[in-house]
Design an enzyme around this catalytic site. Structure first.
Site, short mmCIF file in Angstrom:
data_model
loop_
_atom_site.label_atom_id
_atom_site.label_comp_id
_atom_site.label_asym_id
_atom_site.label_seq_id
_atom_site.Cartn_x
_atom_site.Cartn_y
_atom_site.Cartn_z
N GLU A 223 72.30 19.84 -83.67
CA GLU A 223 72.31 18.53 -83.01
C GLU A 223 72.33 18.66 -81.49
O GLU A 223 72.74 17.73 -80.79
CB GLU A 223 73.52 17.70 -83.47
N HIS B 166 80.80 15.54 -82.35
CA HIS B 166 80.10 14.81 -83.42
C HIS B 166 80.68 15.23 -84.76
O HIS B 166 80.90 16.42 -85.00
CB HIS B 166 78.59 15.13 -83.38
N HIS C 154 74.93 8.30 -91.08
CA HIS C 154 75.11 9.68 -90.67
C HIS C 154 76.57 10.01 -90.29
O HIS C 154 77.23 10.75 -91.01
CB HIS C 154 74.13 9.99 -89.52
ZN LIG Z 1 75.87 15.12 -88.30
#
Ligand SMILES: [Zn+2]
Length: 293
Positions: free
Chosen positions: A77, A96, A159
């Site tokens: 990411e 995250h 997500h």
């Molecule tokens: Zn993720």
């Protein structure tokens, strides 16, 4: 913080994310600024619960690998992290994760943008949902970009969640606040009603930020309508009620209107499932008796 201290902080935050169930398997990623053109970041494909300081990778602000153990690659990411640092020079760290309750709101398409908790209003303001983008792609980074300008916390549709902070623990604590807020919001909605802070109270709380050393936030959008939301301000559901601090929730425009509106409205009759079943049975018996006559 020294390079070593930053690595240790990432290890500790990863352990907390994993211990609290905010991530499963190799989910989640953590990064921080290491210098003017350097980031220190969790590597791809490792459990955040079992990291060691030497696992971390160093990249530049374009995401190019600068240093790391042989075979280590930056988090998948990384593009989302780069966007946050690019859009927000004041941001020093990004976390995250996929905390189950806030991710549940992200899956349901319900933003955490109602003014209900003073601490959340003060520290984060609103937590909007960025549109779905395929994880680890440029698409996800692009959907996140407009929101990071005015928000330190956001949900990622279907997500997870993203938190930005001045430093590593600042970003991690915001992730905790997002999940805690989601948990409280869920309970309030299950109980059937939410009382909102009035817009005037929200403005009062936001004015207190300086006193607690919280950085000046993005202002509240004057007319909250998510359809044409201005990315430089925050949409907060807080109806104006001069002289009042709390107001009953009368919002019909919010995502929670997906919930049954009969719940919590004035003048309703509340029945348990058993009572309702008994009433229906009684009505059926009466109809049957009428038909026999
Ligand atoms: Zn993720």
């Amino acid at each position: 913080m020294s390079d070593t201290a930053l690595r240790l902080a990432i290890v500790e935050i990863g352990r907390r994310l994993w211990m609290r169930g905010f991530v499963a398997s190799n989910d989640g990623n953590i990064s921080t600024r290491l210098g003017p053109d350097r980031l220190l970041m969790t590597p791809a494909s490792v459990s955040k619960g079992f990291m060691t300081p030497e696992m971390m990778v160093v990249t530049d602000l374009d995401g190019r690998l600068v240093a790391g153990e042989p075979g280590r690659k930056p988090s998948s990411e990384i593009l989302m992290h780069l966007v946050a640092y690019r859009e927000r020079p004041d941001v020093g760290a990004v976390v995250h994760a996929h905390p189950p309750l806030s991710t549940g709101f992200a899956v349901a398409g319900i933003a955490l943008d109602r003014a209900v908790l003073a601490e959340v209003v003060t520290t984060l303001g609103s937590i909007p949902i960025a549109a779905y983008g395929t994880p680890s792609t440029r698409e996800l980074a692009d959907t996140v970009a407009p929101y990071v300008k005015a928000h330190d916390g956001l949900l990622l549709a279907n997500h997870g969640a993203l938190a930005l902070g001045k430093d590593l623990f600042g970003a991690y604590y915001k992730m905790e606040t997002i999940e805690h807020f989601a948990q409280i919001s869920l309970v309030a909605r299950q109980l059937g009603r939410e009382h909102l802070l009035s817009r005037e109270e929200v403005e009062r709380l936001q004015a207190l930020r300086g006193r607690y050393g919280i950085a000046a936030p993005a202002p509240i959008c004057p007319d909250p309508s998510p359809a044409d939301a201005d990315p430089s301000c925050q949409v907060v559901y807080a109806p104006s009620a001069p002289g009042e601090r709390l107001v009953p929730d009368t919002s019909v425009a919010s995502a929670s209107s997906d919930l049954p509106r009969s719940i919590g409205t004035e003048g309703e009759i509340r029945l348990t499932y058993a009572q309702l079943t008994a009433l229906i049975d009684e009505a059926v018996r009466e109809i049957a008796a009428t038909l026999k006559r």
